[in-house]
Scaffold this active site. Structure first.
Site, mmCIF file in Angstrom:
data_model
loop_
_atom_site.group_PDB
_atom_site.id
_atom_site.type_symbol
_atom_site.label_atom_id
_atom_site.label_comp_id
_atom_site.label_asym_id
_atom_site.label_seq_id
_atom_site.Cartn_x
_atom_site.Cartn_y
_atom_site.Cartn_z
ATOM 1 C CG HIS A 135 -7.425 5.613 -17.029
ATOM 2 N ND1 HIS A 135 -7.304 6.665 -15.886
ATOM 3 C CD2 HIS A 135 -6.851 6.403 -18.158
ATOM 4 C CE1 HIS A 135 -6.872 7.661 -16.249
ATOM 5 N NE2 HIS A 135 -6.454 7.814 -17.618
ATOM 6 C CD GLU A 188 -8.194 0.860 -18.463
ATOM 7 O OE1 GLU A 188 -8.198 0.679 -17.198
ATOM 8 O OE2 GLU A 188 -8.857 1.751 -18.871
ATOM 9 C CB CYS A 215 -4.745 11.008 -15.473
ATOM 10 S SG CYS A 215 -5.013 12.556 -16.615
ATOM 11 C CG HIS A 230 -9.994 12.384 -16.862
ATOM 12 N ND1 HIS A 230 -9.517 12.119 -15.642
ATOM 13 C CD2 HIS A 230 -9.164 12.018 -17.623
ATOM 14 C CE1 HIS A 230 -8.369 11.409 -15.767
ATOM 15 N NE2 HIS A 230 -7.911 11.449 -17.265
ATOM 16 C CE LYS A 251 -10.593 8.734 -15.544
ATOM 17 N NZ LYS A 251 -10.370 7.413 -14.951
ATOM 18 C CG PHE A 290 -0.871 13.731 -20.544
ATOM 19 C CD1 PHE A 290 -1.748 12.605 -21.296
ATOM 20 C CD2 PHE A 290 -0.901 14.997 -21.011
ATOM 21 C CE1 PHE A 290 -2.533 13.008 -22.257
ATOM 22 C CE2 PHE A 290 -1.867 15.419 -21.805
ATOM 23 C CZ PHE A 290 -2.696 14.242 -22.408
#
Length: 413
Positions: free
Chosen positions: A302, A313, A162, A339, A334, A399
């Site tokens: 994010h 975050e 991502c 996403h 998002k 990831f």
């Protein structure tokens, strides 16, 4: 000598619309992009999550059939977004050897790969298309954009989950600084709303299970968030040196002033709970920009709407900005777009550029009750950014422990 890098073209296609204009209009209006999926495979495979944020304009509505059939959907979205950005930039007159492509995807041609597997099992090897490998390879987007625009400087691909397309934009900044090109097409695309990915993310308990309320399912920062919503689409930015842009009389949206890339080395799917890697990426981007944390006026977070990711975050950003982080207008877009995995950073970079242009932080929808552990300055209404120079960052974490951040500065001509 450090060069000034500018954004001269933008393109986007997502659940909010098939153009930048429609994406921005619907984002500011608080339009949700997620809906119940109409596909038979949801029931056929008993997928536990029945909704996602599919692109509102299908590639088949935009691309000629003969072109689309030779491209995986992820590359179709790449082509659509990049063509819009290129046209928006005025189709720069640049020597092929001075034009580069920095593209990204998180998964690549998953539809092509798994459709080909089905064909092989059901009909045998003779029926597998000869273009299967060129369609499924992760660098197909970069390769096809190079062919489309005649880019011969380079055609590079980032695959960092991502964080992918944010990293590709940061790479473009460095490639322009290093003199490897005068103009770069940067961005990313993803089309992974597929039975296998939906089932896998659901099994990992990463997706929201709000099947009865898809439009309200993505709720970054909310106390009752329960996972992210899959999205799809692509976004592109045309980047060039300010000298080159001004010489050709191009319009300029904003300056791209830096990027940061780090790794957590913590867990293959989980973020470092202390947020040290993410914080270092922010610090790197600001250092490259020659800016201090006190100068940042907007953050596109994010913020995926996962129970663990959002507070991590926040902790990372608080370690950089201190208590001031609670006063910086933050957008978690998002909530509206879903996403886009490897394409999400490019879309959010486009939104960040437009936020600086219009001096407004887009709203974050579905914020019913904010989690006290995620006290970002989020709002269901657009937040004004004020007068004077504006500095914004856009964050992406993926990831594998990938962290990528890019920084932009408003352009006042």
């Amino acid at each position: 000598m450090t060069k000034r890098i500018v954004v001269t073209g933008i393109g986007a296609t997502s659940a909010l619309g098939g153009t930048v204009q429609d994406n921005w209009k619907n984002l500011l209006a608080g339009t949700p992009g997620a809906h119940t999926l109409p596909h038979e495979w949801i029931e056929q495979y008993q997928i536990p999550v029945t909704f996602a944020a599919e692109a509102s304009v299908r590639p088949s509505e935009v691309l000629p059939r003969h072109e689309a059939k030779r491209l995986d959907p992820s590359t179709q979205f790449a082509l659509i977004a990049a063509r819009e950005a290129w046209e928006d930039a005025g189709a720069p007159d640049v020597a092929p050897e001075r034009l580069g492509v920095d593209w990204a995807t998180g998964i690549g041609g998953v539809w092509t790969l798994l459709d080909a597997w089905d064909t092989l099992r059901e009909k045998g090897p003779r029926r597998v298309m000869p273009l299967t490998v060129p369609m499924l390879m992760p660098n197909a987007g970069a390769g096809n954009l190079s062919l489309q625009f005649g880019a011969k400087a380079f055609a590079r691909t980032v695959v960092s989950a991502c964080a992918s397309s944010t990293e590709s934009i940061g790479n473009a900044y460095e490639h322009l600084q290093d003199g490897l090109a005068d103009v770069v097409i940067a961005g990313g695309a993803e089309s992974a709303i597929h039975p296998i990915t939906m089932a896998s993310f659901a099994s990992a308990q990463a997706l929201s299970r709000r099947n009865d309320d898809p439009e309200g399912a993505s709720r970054p920062g909310a106390i009752d968030r329960d996972g992210f919503v899959m999205g799809e689409g692509g976004a592109a930015l045309v980047l060039e040196t300010e000298e080159h842009a001004k010489a050709r009389g191009a319009k300029i949206y904003a300056y791209l002033v830096g990027g940061g890339v780090t790794a957590d080395s913590y867990h293959i799917t989980g973020n470092d709970p202390e947020g040290t890697g993410a914080a270092r990426a922010v610090e790197q981007a600001l250092a490259q920009a020659g800016a201090t944390p006190d100068e940042v006026t907007h953050i596109n977070a994010h913020a995926t709407s996962t129970p663990v990711g959002d507070p991590n975050e926040y902790m990372a950003l608080k370690s950089v900005f201190g208590d001031r982080v609670d006063d910086i207008p933050v957008s978690a877009t998002k909530a509206s777009t879903g996403h886009l995995l490897g394409g999400t950073g490019a879309l959010e970079a486009v939104f960040t550029v437009l936020a600086l242009r219009d001096r407004v932080a887009p709203p974050t929808i579905n914020m019913t009750e904010q989690d006290p552990d995620v006290p970002f300055k989020l709002s269901g209404e657009a937040q004004p950014l004020g007068d004077g120079p504006q500095i914004a960052i856009s964050n992406s974490f993926g990831f594998g422990g990938h962290n990528a951040v890019v920084a932009f500065v408003s352009y006042d001509g």
